[in-house]
Design a protein around this motif. Structure first.
Motif, PDB file in Angstrom:
ATOM      1  N   SER A  19     -54.393 -23.106  38.978  1.00 54.95           N
ATOM      2  CA  SER A  19     -55.049 -22.508  37.918  1.00 54.95           C
ATOM      3  C   SER A  19     -53.744 -21.780  37.239  1.00 54.95           C
ATOM      4  O   SER A  19     -53.800 -21.384  36.084  1.00 54.95           O
ATOM      5  CB  SER A  19     -55.859 -21.080  38.391  1.00 54.95           C
ATOM      6  OG  SER A  19     -55.368 -20.467  39.280  1.00 54.95           O
ATOM      7  N   PHE A  20     -52.718 -21.503  38.163  1.00 60.12           N
ATOM      8  CA  PHE A  20     -51.591 -20.746  37.158  1.00 60.12           C
ATOM      9  C   PHE A  20     -50.668 -21.615  36.447  1.00 60.12           C
ATOM     10  O   PHE A  20     -49.715 -21.220  35.662  1.00 60.12           O
ATOM     11  CB  PHE A  20     -50.859 -19.986  38.404  1.00 60.12           C
ATOM     12  CG  PHE A  20     -50.185 -20.968  39.352  1.00 60.12           C
ATOM     13  CD1 PHE A  20     -49.112 -21.831  39.219  1.00 60.12           C
ATOM     14  CD2 PHE A  20     -50.834 -20.921  40.754  1.00 60.12           C
ATOM     15  CE1 PHE A  20     -48.707 -22.481  40.169  1.00 60.12           C
ATOM     16  CE2 PHE A  20     -50.369 -21.723  41.669  1.00 60.12           C
ATOM     17  CZ  PHE A  20     -49.395 -22.759  41.521  1.00 60.12           C
ATOM     18  N   CYS A  21     -50.719 -23.186  36.623  1.00 58.28           N
ATOM     19  CA  CYS A  21     -50.005 -23.910  35.777  1.00 58.28           C
ATOM     20  C   CYS A  21     -50.749 -24.047  34.482  1.00 58.28           C
ATOM     21  O   CYS A  21     -51.789 -23.964  34.202  1.00 58.28           O
ATOM     22  CB  CYS A  21     -50.052 -25.259  36.445  1.00 58.28           C
ATOM     23  SG  CYS A  21     -48.581 -26.402  36.076  1.00 58.28           S
ATOM     24  N   SER A  22     -49.734 -24.137  33.522  1.00 60.05           N
ATOM     25  CA  SER A  22     -50.401 -24.484  31.975  1.00 60.05           C
ATOM     26  C   SER A  22     -50.906 -25.857  31.843  1.00 60.05           C
ATOM     27  O   SER A  22     -50.829 -26.714  32.520  1.00 60.05           O
ATOM     28  CB  SER A  22     -48.874 -24.629  31.033  1.00 60.05           C
ATOM     29  OG  SER A  22     -48.418 -25.651  31.253  1.00 60.05           O
ATOM     30  N   LYS A  23     -52.100 -25.734  31.023  1.00 60.99           N
ATOM     31  CA  LYS A  23     -52.619 -26.782  30.739  1.00 60.99           C
ATOM     32  C   LYS A  23     -52.365 -27.620  29.393  1.00 60.99           C
ATOM     33  O   LYS A  23     -51.894 -26.781  28.552  1.00 60.99           O
ATOM     34  CB  LYS A  23     -54.159 -26.606  30.111  1.00 60.99           C
ATOM     35  CG  LYS A  23     -54.860 -25.766  31.641  1.00 60.99           C
ATOM     36  CD  LYS A  23     -54.548 -26.505  33.005  1.00 60.99           C
ATOM     37  CE  LYS A  23     -55.226 -25.634  34.075  1.00 60.99           C
ATOM     38  NZ  LYS A  23     -54.950 -25.959  35.438  1.00 60.99           N
TER      39      LYS A  23
END
Length: 279
Positions: A19-23
């Motif tokens: 969830s903390f990684c950019s999309k």
């Protein structure tokens, strides 16, 4: 111009979806060994150290051993950032490499794998005989341990038989030695720069373009390792040499701006990581 390091994204595929990684909507791509060789041939005179990371999981690369062989061909030092899930699978390759200078392991990666910590600690204990290992906890809030971070620290304490006051040490210190060649690094959670709307942040600096640049899996050259979407694309390493890219007006504008404490691009103005580090 020489850089302290250059990030090379050998693949933007990942086996997790944290969830903390950019999309992003970047087309998925794995650099072929031939493409990687081209990249290193063009950047080798600009740095001695490459990081096999921007996004994606580098140990997922289907020709990972060949990738490391190519780094040796150009006499480059290598640092790797990984979620740790494939360390056991790649253990022999990593152990047999002579130019890996550091492996960063993001222990806060989200997964439901059984024996996740046990496998990472076992692999790390083996690798640390020749390679410095840095466990990362980068999801803190004002440098306080949340539930997940506390669990991670407890797991570390249990495996390495650390004293009861180790958690207090984690709260007070930045880089902490656990044992010989194994360290713990902590930092606050940051938001990947994504909002390119203009704002009034005109003063500030960054190390992007000054001590590092990054190259995405498709060859796009970007000013820092956080521009994962290639918003500030400076050029493409497969289409140009690095000297030409570093002489573009965009690179010069960003670079000179940082030197004068001026933010010239909206992405930089909105970068949460930059604002945390260089207030």
């Amino acid at each position: 111009m020489r850089f302290k390091k250059i990030y090379v994204e050998i693949t933007n595929y990942c086996n997790l979806n944290c969830s903390f990684c950019s999309k992003d909507k970047n087309i998925k791509h794995e650099m072929s060994p031939q493409e990687f060789d081209t990249v290193l041939a063009k950047i080798r005179h600009y740095t001695k150290t490459i990081y096999l990371h921007v996004k994606g999981e580098p140990l997922l690369h289907s020709n990972f051993e060949k990738i490391l062989d190519i780094t040796k061909k150009y006499n480059l030092n290598v640092k790797i950032t990984t979620n740790g899930t494939l360390l056991t699978k790649r253990l022999n390759i990593l152990q047999n490499s002579t130019n890996i200078r550091q492996i960063n392991i993001s222990l806060h990666s989200e997964n439901n794998l059984p024996h996740y910590f046990e496998d990472i600690f076992k692999a790390s204990d083996n690798l640390s005989k020749s390679i410095p290992i840095v466990f990362r906890i980068w999801l803190l809030n004002d440098f306080q341990l949340d539930t997940l971070s506390t669990i991670i620290v407890d797991k570390i304490c249990e495996h390495y038989n650390l004293p009861n006051n180790f958690q207090e040490k984690v709260l007070k210190e930045k880089n902490i030695k656990i044992k010989n060649n194994i360290y713990l690094d902590k930092d606050n959670e940051f938001k990947w720069p994504d909002n390119i709307e203009d704002n009034n942040n005109i003063k500030g600096t960054c190390l992007g373009t000054r001590n590092h640049i990054a190259i995405l899996a498709n060859g796009d050259v970007i000013p820092c390792c956080l521009d994962s979407k290639g918003i500030l694309k400076l050029g493409n390493i497969f289409e140009s040499n690095l000297e030409s890219i570093l002489n573009t007006s965009l690179f010069k504008t960003i670079h000179e701006g940082f030197k004068k404490q001026e933010l010239t691009c909206n992405l930089c103005k909105n970068c949460h990581y930059r604002s945390q580090k260089f207030k």
